[in-house]
Design an enzyme around this catalytic site. Structure first.
Site, PDB file in Angstrom:
ATOM      1  N   ASP A 151       0.690  -1.283   0.103  1.00 37.96           N
ATOM      2  CA  ASP A 151      -0.151  -0.084  -0.096  1.00 37.96           C
ATOM      3  C   ASP A 151       1.046   1.150  -0.001  1.00 37.96           C
ATOM      4  O   ASP A 151       1.946   1.301  -0.656  1.00 37.96           O
ATOM      5  CB  ASP A 151      -1.139  -0.193   1.151  1.00 37.96           C
ATOM      6  CG  ASP A 151      -2.195   0.620   1.001  1.00 37.96           C
ATOM      7  OD1 ASP A 151      -2.216   1.767   0.827  1.00 37.96           O
ATOM      8  OD2 ASP A 151      -3.206  -0.182   1.017  1.00 37.96           O
ATOM      9  N   HIS A 224      -3.609   6.047   3.601  1.00 38.78           N
ATOM     10  CA  HIS A 224      -4.354   4.874   2.922  1.00 38.78           C
ATOM     11  C   HIS A 224      -3.728   3.590   3.481  1.00 38.78           C
ATOM     12  O   HIS A 224      -4.466   2.762   4.001  1.00 38.78           O
ATOM     13  CB  HIS A 224      -4.364   4.774   1.414  1.00 38.78           C
ATOM     14  CG  HIS A 224      -5.228   3.892   0.790  1.00 38.78           C
ATOM     15  ND1 HIS A 224      -4.747   2.478   0.439  1.00 38.78           N
ATOM     16  CD2 HIS A 224      -6.507   4.084   0.379  1.00 38.78           C
ATOM     17  CE1 HIS A 224      -5.733   1.814  -0.080  1.00 38.78           C
ATOM     18  NE2 HIS A 224      -6.684   2.698  -0.471  1.00 38.78           N
ATOM     19  N   SER A 560     -11.182  -0.771  -0.915  1.00 38.40           N
ATOM     20  CA  SER A 560     -10.070  -0.741   0.043  1.00 38.40           C
ATOM     21  C   SER A 560      -9.945  -1.073   1.455  1.00 38.40           C
ATOM     22  O   SER A 560      -9.162  -1.690   1.811  1.00 38.40           O
ATOM     23  CB  SER A 560      -9.341   0.918  -0.178  1.00 38.40           C
ATOM     24  OG  SER A 560      -8.600   0.997  -1.413  1.00 38.40           O
TER      25      SER A 560
END
Length: 786
Positions: A151, A224, A560
Site C-alpha cells: 500500500d 491509505h 480498499s
C-alpha cells in the site's frame, strides 16, 4: 536472458517483459523482464550480475538505440528472485520489439500504473473478545501470523501498532525494517515486524521523487496504507473516534497478528514493477497473507502484474486478498479477477452518520456527513444556491471545480454541488474559498442513492440523486417566487442499529468477470463503508493539503477498506487451521457467507434500493464465525489453476508467463472445461446460437474438514428457467480429510433476447449435514450473440 543465446550456455531461460508506455526511439521506458531458468550461468556470481551483463548486450540488437556501459539508463531497477526470476530496467521500444521476436521471450506488455481503491466492524462481524470460544479465541487473535500490506506505507507510532503483551517475533520471519532518517529502527517492534519501500519503477518513469512532499521511506504520507493495515490487524484502542464520530473501541480483524508494510504507492500512483518487487519480497520474508487494496484495468492474466505476483504468492501458500474496485454500480466493473485471488467487494454496516438537509419549504432530505467543526446556527435557515446555475460555465461550476465559483454569488450561502471529477472533500474547499458557508453534495444518476460520509472542511453533507433533484427543483421554484430558497444542515452524530444492513455499497465494483465469465467475481463482500481506522499525523482527515486538523483515526470508504477485513479474517482462519491452503480459506469464507440483511430479506443494492444479486455480492457477506467451521471446503492446487488456464485457451507460452510451469493442455482440455475449476461457485454462460436446449456440467470435489463421520445431502435452489441435477445427491464421509466428488448438471431452454443482450439468474447448491450448511452460488447467464 534471451540475448545471451549469443553466448552458448546450457540453461533453460524465458523472459517476461513489461514496457511502460509507447514512445519514440530516443526515450527509454521501464521494462520488467521475467526470466525462468533451471540454473544461473556459472560465469556470473549473482543473477543481478548476469542481468546487468545481458542488458549491455541488448544494445547490439538495436541500431537506433545504444546503451553505453555504465549509463544510468541501464541500471537494474529491481531484481525478482522468489515468485519468479527476473528484473526491471529501462529499454527503448525497438529493443523490446527485438526481444519479443526472440525464442524464449514469453510476452511484452505495458507496465500499468495502478490506483488505490479507496470500528464497528468486529462487532458487526460477530467477533466478540469476551467469547469463551469462537474464531478470535481459537486463533489466539492471529498472534503468530504475518499480514503483508502492499500500500502507501505506515505511520508506525499509532497505538494500533503497539506491541504490548505480544510474544517474540515468529522464528520464520526473514524480513527487514528498512530504516531512514524519518523511519528509525525503533519504528518497528513485535507488532510491526517489517517495513520496506519500493520506488524504482515510480522514479524510472517520473524522475527522482520530491522528498518535500512524500517520504522516501516506509512512512505513510497519504494515510491509505495506515488505515488498511489497522483494519487488518490493528490492536485494541480506546477511546477512538474521528472528530467525535464513531466513538468506541477501535480494533482490527486479527489484533495480535504481525504486520509488514510494503510501500509501493506514491503521489503518481502504484507501478507494476514496484508491486511485483513487493510481492517477491513479501513471500521471501515469510508473510502468510498479502493484502492489496490497489487495482487497474482488467487484462489477460499473463499481462497482469498483480495476477502474476499473486499466483507466485499463492504457489508459496500465501493467501492473497484484493479489492474489487470502486467502479460500481455499473456491471463489468470488477477488477483483480484472477481465480487465485480472493476478490472483495464492499458492504455497509449498521452504523451511519446522518446529516439532513432541511429546506425552507419544510422538507427534510436525508444525507450523511462527518463534520466536527463549528456548525450552522441552530434554527436558522440560510440562502441556498445551485452552483451550476450561478455564474461560471455551468458545467465546471456545477461540479464546484477549482476556480469555477463566483464569490459574488456564493458568499454567505449554502452551495449545492454535483458529484464528479474532483474529490468530494475538495468541492467543499472550493466552496469555502469562494465564501460559501456550507455545501450539499448531490449524487448523479450513475451514483444513485449510495452515500459516503466524508470529513468535510466546512458544514457539508452528501445526498442521493433523488434528493439532489428535489433540492434543485425547490431552488428553481423558490427563486421564481417571492420567498428566496433557504436551507440548513442538521448534523445528528452517530447512529447505531441501522436497518437494513448490510447493504451492497453503490461504489462497490460488480460482475460479471470481464476476463473469465465462468468464475464469479467478486467472491464476497465485507464492511467497506464509513470504516474507522488509524490515520497518520501528517495528513488532515479530509486528505486535503489545506486541512490542518489532526486525528489519530479517520473514517474512509471503499473496497480498499473491505479488502483488509478479509485479509485479517484469513489470518485468523490460517491460525485456527494451519493446514488449510489459500483456496481452502477462501472456500470457507465463501460457502459460509450470507445473502440476507438484518431484516431477514435479500441484501439491498444501495444505488437503487432494489434487491442486490450475485453479480453485486458474489457468494455473499463474510461470516467469520461460521467460516471457522465450514464443514467442507473446495480446495485447489497450482496445477488446477494451470488446467483452468489451458481450458481458458491460453497458450502454453502464456501459461508459463504466469505460472513458471510447463503445461500439457491437451490432457487438461480432454479432462474438462473452464467451469470445472474446483471453485466454491458455479457460473454457466450459454451462447444462444439457435439451439432450443443447452446444458453444461460442473465437476467439484469437496474435502471434509468437519466431523469424521458425516453425511451431507444436496439442497438445490434452481435459477429461474434452469433445471439443476446433482449426482450423487448424498455424500457419506468416514474421516476428516476425505475427498468426495460430485457432478452438477445445468440444463436451460433458450430465451428471447435481442442481439447482444444477456440475462442473469441465480440459485444455489447447499450441502447440509444437520450442523453445517455449505452453500455455493449457481449462476446462469444467457447471451444472444450479435
Amino acid at each position: 536472458m534471451a540475448v545471451s543465446l549469443a553466448t552458448p550456455i546450457s540453461v533453460l531461460f524465458f523472459f517476461f517483459i513489461f514496457i511502460s508506455v509507447s514512445g519514440s526511439e530516443s526515450q527509454k521506458k521501464t521494462f520488467i523482464v521475467r526470466v525462468q531458468l533451471e540454473a544461473k550461468p556459472s560465469i556470473f556470481p549473482t543473477h543481478k550480475h548476469w542481468y546487468e551483463s545481458s542488458l549491455k548486450s541488448i544494445s547490439s540488437l538495436s541500431s537506433q538505440a545504444q546503451i553505453p556501459s555504465g549509463s544510468s539508463d541501464t541500471q537494474i531497477i529491481h531484481t525478482y528472485e522468489t515468485i519468479f526470476h527476473g528484473f526491471s530496467a529501462k529499454l527503448s521500444p525497438s529493443e523490446a520489439q527485438k526481444l519479443q521476436s526472440l525464442d524464449g521471450v514469453l510476452a511484452v506488455i505495458p507496465e500499468q500504473v495502478r490506483q488505490l481503491h479507496t470500528t464497528r466492524s468486529p462487532q458487526f462481524l460477530g467477533l466478540k473478545t469476551k467469547d469463551s470460544s469462537g474464531l478470535l479465541k481459537e486463533s489466539d487473535f492471529g498472534s503468530d501470523l504475518v499480514i503483508g500490506v502492499i500500500d502507501t506505507g505506515i505511520w508506525p507510532e499509532r497505538e494500533s501498532f503497539g506491541d504490548r503483551n505480544l510474544g517474540p517475533v515468529p522464528d520464520k520471519w526473514k524480513g527487514q525494517c528498512v530504516t531512514t532518517k524519518d523511519f528509525p529502527a525503533k519504528s518497528c517492534n513485535r507488532k510491526l515486524i517489517g517495513a520496506r519501500f519500493f520506488c524504482g519503477g515510480y522514479e524510472a518513469t517520473n524522475g527522482k521523487m520530491n522528498e518535500s512532499s512524500e517520504y522516501r521511506s516506509p512512512r505513510d504520507s497519504d494515510g491509505h496504507g495506515t488505515h488498511t493495515a489497522s483494519i487488518a490487524a490493528g490492536r485494541y484502542v480506546f477511546p477512538a473516534s474521528t472528530l467525535g464520530y464513531a466513538r468506541g473501541v477501535a480494533a482490527g480483524m486479527a489484533p495480535k497478528a504481525r504486520l509488514a508494510a510494503y510501500k509501493v504507492c506514491w503521489n503518481a500512483g502504484c507501478y507494476d514493477s514496484d508491486i511485483l518487487a513487493a510481492f517477491d519480497t513479501a513471500v521471501s520474508d515469510g508473510v502468510d497473507v498479502v493484502s492489496l487494496s490497489v487495482g487497474g484495468v482488467v487484462v489477460p492474466y499473463y499481462l497482469d502484474a498483480i495476477a502474476i505476483g499473486a499466483f507466485g504468492a499463492s504457489d508459496h501458500g500465501v493467501f492473497v486478498s484484493a479489492s474489487a474496485g470502486n467502479g460500481g454500480p455499473g456491471g463489468l466493473s470488477v477488477t483483480n479477477v484472477a481465480p487465485w485471488v480472493t476478490t472483495v467487494g464492499a458492504g455497509t454496516m449498521d452504523r451511519d452518520f446522518p446529516a439532513d438537509v432541511k429546506l425552507g419549504n419544510g422538507r427534510i432530505i436525508p444525507g450523511v456527513s462527518i463534520y466536527g467543526g463549528p456548525g450552522l446556527a441552530s434554527g436558522r435557515l440560510y440562502p441556498v444556491i445551485y452552483a451550476g446555475s450561478e455564474g461560471g460555465d455551468g458545467y465546471s461550476s456545477s461540479l464546484c471545480l477549482e476556480g469555477s465559483l463566483d464569490p459574488n454569488f456564493v458568499e454567505g450561502k449554502i452551495v449545492l454541488c454535483d458529484r464528479g471529477i474532483n474529490s468530494r472533500a475538495a468541492k467543499g474547499e472550493v466552496v469555502r474559498k469562494a465564501g460559501g458557508i456550507g455545501m450539499i453534495l448531490a449524487n448523479g444518476v450513475f451514483d444513485g442513492e449510495g452515500l459516503v460520509a466524508d470529513c468535510h472542511v466546512l458544514p457539508a453533507t452528501a445526498v442521493g440523486a433523488s434528493g439532489g433533484d428535489e433540492i434543485r427543483k425547490y431552488i428553481s421554484a423558490a427563486s421564481k417566487s417571492h420567498s428566496p430558497p433557504t436551507a440548513t444542515i442538521v448534523f445528528r452524530g452517530t447512529r447505531l442499529g441501522v436497518r437494513p444492513a448490510p447493504v451492497v455499497a453503490s461504489f462497490s465494483a460488480r460482475g460479471p468477470n470481464p476476463e473469465s465469465p465462468d468464475i464469479l467475481k467478486p467472491d464476497v463482500i465485507a464492511p467497506g463503508l464509513n470504516i474507522l481506522a488509524a490515520w497518520p499525523d501528517g495528513v488532515g482527515p479530509s486528505g486535503l493539503a489545506s486541512d490542518k486538523r489532526r486525528t489519530e483515526f479517520n473514517i474512509l470508504s471503499g473496497t480498499s477498506m473491505a479488502c483488509p477485513h478479509v485479509s485479517g479474517l484469513a489470518a485468523l482462519l490460517k491460525a485456527a487451521h494451519p493446514e488449510w491452503s489459500p483456496a481452502a480459506i477462501r472456500s470457507a469464507l465463501m460457502t459460509s457467507a450470507y445473502t440476507v440483511d438484518n431484516r431477514g430479506e435479500v441484501m439491498v443494492d444501495e444505488s437503487t434500493g432494489n434487491f442486490s444479486t450475485v453479480m453485486d455480492f458474489g457468494a455473499g457477506h463474510v461470516d467469520p464465525q461460521k467460516a471457522m467451521e465450514p464443514g467442507l471446503v473446495y480446495d485447489l492446487t497450482s496445477y488446477d489453476y494451470v488446467n483452468f488456464l489451458c481450458n481458458s485457451n491460453y497458450t502454453e507460452k502464456n501459461i508459463r508467463a504466469i505460472t513458471r510451469r510447463n503445461s500439457d493442455c491437451n490432457g487438461a482440455r480432454r479432462a474438462g472445461h473452464v467451469g470445472n475449476l474446483n471453485y466454491p461457485s458455479m457460473s454457466a454462460v450459454f451462447q444462444q446460437y439457435g439451439e432450443k436446449r443447452m446444458s453444461t456440467h460442473f465437476i467439484r470435489t469437496v474435502t471434509n474438514v468437519g466431523d469424521p463421520k458425516s453425511v451431507y445431502e444436496a439442497k438445490v435452489k434452481e435459477p429461474n428457467g434452469a433445471k439443476v441435477t446433482v449426482q450423487p445427491e448424498k455424500l457419506v464421509f468416514r474421516r476428516i480429510g476425505q475427498k468426495l466428488s460430485f457432478m452438477v448438471r445445468v440444463e436451460v431452454r433458450a430465451v428471447k433476447l435481442s442481439p447482444g443482450a444477456s440475462t442473469v439468474t441465480s440459485g444455489s447448491l447447499t450441502w447440509e449435514d444437520g450442523k453445517h450448511q455449505v452453500r455455493s452460488p449457481i449462476v446462469v447467464t444467457m447471451q444472444q450473440p450479435l
